[in-house]
Design a protein around this motif. Structure first.
Motif, PDB file in Angstrom:
ATOM      1  N   UNK A  47       3.276 -25.163 -23.778  1.00 39.53           N
ATOM      2  CA  UNK A  47       4.230 -24.065 -23.419  1.00 39.53           C
ATOM      3  C   UNK A  47       3.642 -22.736 -23.291  1.00 39.53           C
ATOM      4  N   UNK A  48       2.286 -22.511 -23.873  1.00 43.82           N
ATOM      5  CA  UNK A  48       1.720 -21.301 -23.730  1.00 43.82           C
ATOM      6  C   UNK A  48       1.441 -20.862 -22.425  1.00 43.82           C
ATOM      7  N   UNK A  49       1.341 -21.818 -21.510  1.00 44.75           N
ATOM      8  CA  UNK A  49       1.060 -21.409 -19.965  1.00 44.75           C
ATOM      9  C   UNK A  49       2.166 -20.716 -19.481  1.00 44.75           C
ATOM     10  N   UNK A  50       3.333 -21.095 -19.878  1.00 48.31           N
ATOM     11  CA  UNK A  50       4.713 -20.194 -19.461  1.00 48.31           C
ATOM     12  C   UNK A  50       4.419 -18.992 -19.469  1.00 48.31           C
ATOM     13  N   UNK A  51       3.694 -18.388 -21.038  1.00 48.41           N
ATOM     14  CA  UNK A  51       3.902 -17.284 -21.480  1.00 48.41           C
ATOM     15  C   UNK A  51       2.658 -16.378 -20.583  1.00 48.41           C
ATOM     16  N   UNK A  52       1.789 -17.007 -20.063  1.00 48.81           N
ATOM     17  CA  UNK A  52       0.704 -16.570 -19.372  1.00 48.81           C
ATOM     18  C   UNK A  52       1.214 -16.438 -17.788  1.00 48.81           C
ATOM     19  N   UNK A  53       2.198 -17.049 -17.358  1.00 47.15           N
ATOM     20  CA  UNK A  53       2.208 -17.235 -15.864  1.00 47.15           C
ATOM     21  C   UNK A  53       2.842 -16.000 -15.267  1.00 47.15           C
ATOM     22  N   UNK A  59      -4.079  -7.712 -19.480  1.00 44.12           N
ATOM     23  CA  UNK A  59      -3.739  -8.910 -19.071  1.00 44.12           C
ATOM     24  C   UNK A  59      -5.055  -9.542 -18.139  1.00 44.12           C
ATOM     25  N   UNK A  60      -5.695  -8.671 -17.405  1.00 39.98           N
ATOM     26  CA  UNK A  60      -6.816  -9.333 -16.381  1.00 39.98           C
ATOM     27  C   UNK A  60      -7.848  -9.750 -17.063  1.00 39.98           C
ATOM     28  N   UNK A  61      -8.047  -9.431 -18.384  1.00 38.58           N
ATOM     29  CA  UNK A  61      -8.890 -10.449 -19.180  1.00 38.58           C
ATOM     30  C   UNK A  61      -9.036 -11.702 -19.188  1.00 38.58           C
ATOM     31  N   UNK A  62      -7.776 -11.991 -19.093  1.00 37.80           N
ATOM     32  CA  UNK A  62      -7.457 -13.674 -19.260  1.00 37.80           C
ATOM     33  C   UNK A  62      -7.387 -14.476 -18.051  1.00 37.80           C
ATOM     34  N   UNK A  63      -7.570 -13.731 -16.787  1.00 37.55           N
ATOM     35  CA  UNK A  63      -7.388 -14.303 -15.535  1.00 37.55           C
ATOM     36  C   UNK A  63      -8.217 -15.616 -15.301  1.00 37.55           C
ATOM     37  N   UNK A  64      -9.566 -14.945 -15.221  1.00 39.44           N
ATOM     38  CA  UNK A  64     -10.730 -15.982 -15.034  1.00 39.44           C
ATOM     39  C   UNK A  64     -10.827 -17.057 -16.283  1.00 39.44           C
ATOM     40  N   UNK A  65     -10.764 -16.923 -17.431  1.00 31.64           N
ATOM     41  CA  UNK A  65     -10.793 -17.920 -18.438  1.00 31.64           C
ATOM     42  C   UNK A  65      -9.562 -18.961 -18.263  1.00 31.64           C
ATOM     43  N   UNK A  66      -8.478 -18.378 -17.956  1.00 34.00           N
ATOM     44  CA  UNK A  66      -7.325 -19.108 -17.769  1.00 34.00           C
ATOM     45  C   UNK A  66      -7.408 -20.236 -16.622  1.00 34.00           C
ATOM     46  N   UNK A  67      -8.018 -19.824 -15.310  1.00 35.96           N
ATOM     47  CA  UNK A  67      -8.314 -20.520 -14.228  1.00 35.96           C
ATOM     48  C   UNK A  67      -9.179 -21.736 -14.653  1.00 35.96           C
ATOM     49  N   UNK A  76      -7.329 -23.282 -27.374  1.00 34.56           N
ATOM     50  CA  UNK A  76      -7.957 -22.321 -26.369  1.00 34.56           C
ATOM     51  C   UNK A  76      -6.727 -21.530 -25.613  1.00 34.56           C
ATOM     52  N   UNK A  77      -5.629 -22.375 -25.201  1.00 36.49           N
ATOM     53  CA  UNK A  77      -4.457 -21.555 -24.555  1.00 36.49           C
ATOM     54  C   UNK A  77      -3.902 -20.825 -25.431  1.00 36.49           C
ATOM     55  N   UNK A  78      -3.678 -21.037 -26.789  1.00 30.50           N
ATOM     56  CA  UNK A  78      -3.102 -20.229 -27.950  1.00 30.50           C
ATOM     57  C   UNK A  78      -3.913 -18.772 -28.100  1.00 30.50           C
ATOM     58  N   UNK A  79      -5.282 -19.001 -27.854  1.00 34.15           N
ATOM     59  CA  UNK A  79      -6.149 -18.019 -27.946  1.00 34.15           C
ATOM     60  C   UNK A  79      -6.217 -17.068 -26.674  1.00 34.15           C
TER      61      UNK A  79
END
Length: 404
Positions: free
Chosen positions: A376-382, A354-362, A341-344
């Motif tokens: 490591x994908x979390x660092x890409x999104x940080x 980028x704003x589309x991934x805020x709620x799903x990521x949280x 899911x993080x890869x997606x």
């Protein structure tokens, strides 16, 4: 005398040159909507101001499809012209009184194919509209039934611009697919220059027919199962009753239109015009939203192979896909699925807003178990959504809960 005749011959030659036009392939949504409805054998009603080109479009359509065009001005006919004229036979007591059809209906039956154009429908009085009910739905004129090769198209002006106009009766209105006909500046200019858009029937893919029918039935049935009040909804406003509104009959038309559009690969813009023209704007938009959701990729398929995933380009659809992926992980939480899911989400970040991934990521961060490694994908999104901070907070909450 001879000179006048010759001048008329020259005038006829000039008129012939003026009528000598050609066609070209051109994207035209309203023409595509008309030809698809004609292909689906559904009666179509074109609404537009006088002089907008409705009659010219029907004439060009008939020529392009090589169909004989029969034009009937509804407002200048009597009800008996459509219901049939009673003709007394040799023995009415035993044979009854047959209803003789008009000559234009006989010609259509003899030809076996054609385009029946009912013009000026909104100026036809109620009695004539009532007589047209069987013509439009059952295709009967008197004792004759129109053959399958005959298609029915009508045209009407809004009451405000019609000559002594009437509101269309609800029973007659509910038998048509309503299309709003407007002029396109470029089409008009190009056409007056001698080149009009070509009207061609949609190319149906034989391999997709069964799939198209199943897709259409599922779409309509799922909506009506969830929204039973939409099955039949007669508008309270008299003017709106003369347009498209939902009923079992018009939902059947919408189902047929979706099946034909799916088999032909028709654009969503054209399908939107047709569906809303069958059941109305509100129900039609709900159905289209349901179609969008049906087209979304399966979250399980995406989680199984994130590298091969293709996300929708439209923002609302992409958001729905990401929410579905997170919901699937919540339903069956496993570390491999969580990582997928993080890869997606990274894919969504790289290819969209980028704003589309805020709620799903949280939400996804809060699903982490104690023994799961932070990918490591979390660092890409940080940097874009502060996911790393949210994930740390989630880990702290989970740790605090486990120590209690």
């Amino acid at each position: 005398m001879t000179s006048h005749v010759r001048q008329l011959d020259v005038a006829a030659d000039l008129l012939a040159l003026l009528h000598n036009t050609s066609t070209e392939p051109r994207d035209d949504d309203q023409l595509d909507a008309l030809t698809l409805a004609v292909s689906a054998d559904l009666p179509v009603l074109l609404w537009g101001e006088p002089g907008i080109g409705k009659t010219a479009a029907l004439t060009q359509l008939a020529e392009s499809l090589e169909l004989p065009l029969t034009t009937v001005i509804a407002s200048v006919h009597e009800p008996s012209d459509f219901a049939g004229l009673p003709v007394v036979g040799d023995d009415p007591a035993t044979q009854g009184v047959p209803m003789a059809p008009p000559d234009w209906a006989v010609r259509l039956v003899r030809a076996g194919r054609g385009l029946l154009f009912l013009d000026e429908l909104s100026t036809a009085p109620p009695a004539v509209q009532a007589a047209l009910l069987r013509v439009v739905l059952e295709r009967r004129i008197g004792a004759l039934r129109l053959p399958p090769g005959v298609r029915i198209v009508a045209a009407a002006n809004p009451r405000s611009s019609a000559a002594d106009g009437w509101e269309l009766s609800p029973p007659l209105a509910n038998r048509f697919v309503h299309l709003q006909w407007a002029h396109d500046h470029d089409v008009v200019v190009r056409g007056l220059g001698g080149t009009w858009p070509a009207a061609t029937l949609p190319r149906l893919d034989p391999a997709r027919l069964a799939e198209a029918v199943a897709f259409a039935r599922r779409a309509v049935c799922e909506l009506l199962a969830a929204r039973p009040n939409l099955v039949h909804q007669l508008p309270k406003n008299e003017a709106r009753r003369g347009g498209p509104w939902p009923s079992p009959r018009s939902w059947e038309m919408a189902l047929r239109l979706i099946a034909f559009a799916t088999a032909a690969g028709t654009s969503r813009e054209v399908l939107s015009m047709l569906v809303r023209g069958a059941v109305g704007d509100g129900p039609g938009l709900e159905l289209l939203a349901g179609l969008d959701r049906m087209d979304l990729p399966d979250p399980e398929t995406l989680l199984a192979d994130p590298a091969a995933a293709v996300l929708p380009e439209r923002g609302d659809l992409r958001q729905a896909v990401l929410d579905g992926v997170v919901a699937a992980v919540r339903k069956r939480p496993e570390e491999s699925r969580w990582n997928a899911a993080w890869s997606l989400l990274v894919l969504a970040l790289d290819t969209g807003a980028p704003d589309l991934v805020v709620v799903p990521a949280s939400t996804l961060a809060a699903l982490r178990r104690d023994d799961w490694q932070v990918p490591p994908e979390i660092e890409r999104l940080a940097g874009a959504v502060s996911v790393a901070r949210r994930a740390d907070q989630a880990v702290e909450r989970v740790g605090a809960g486990s120590r209690r």
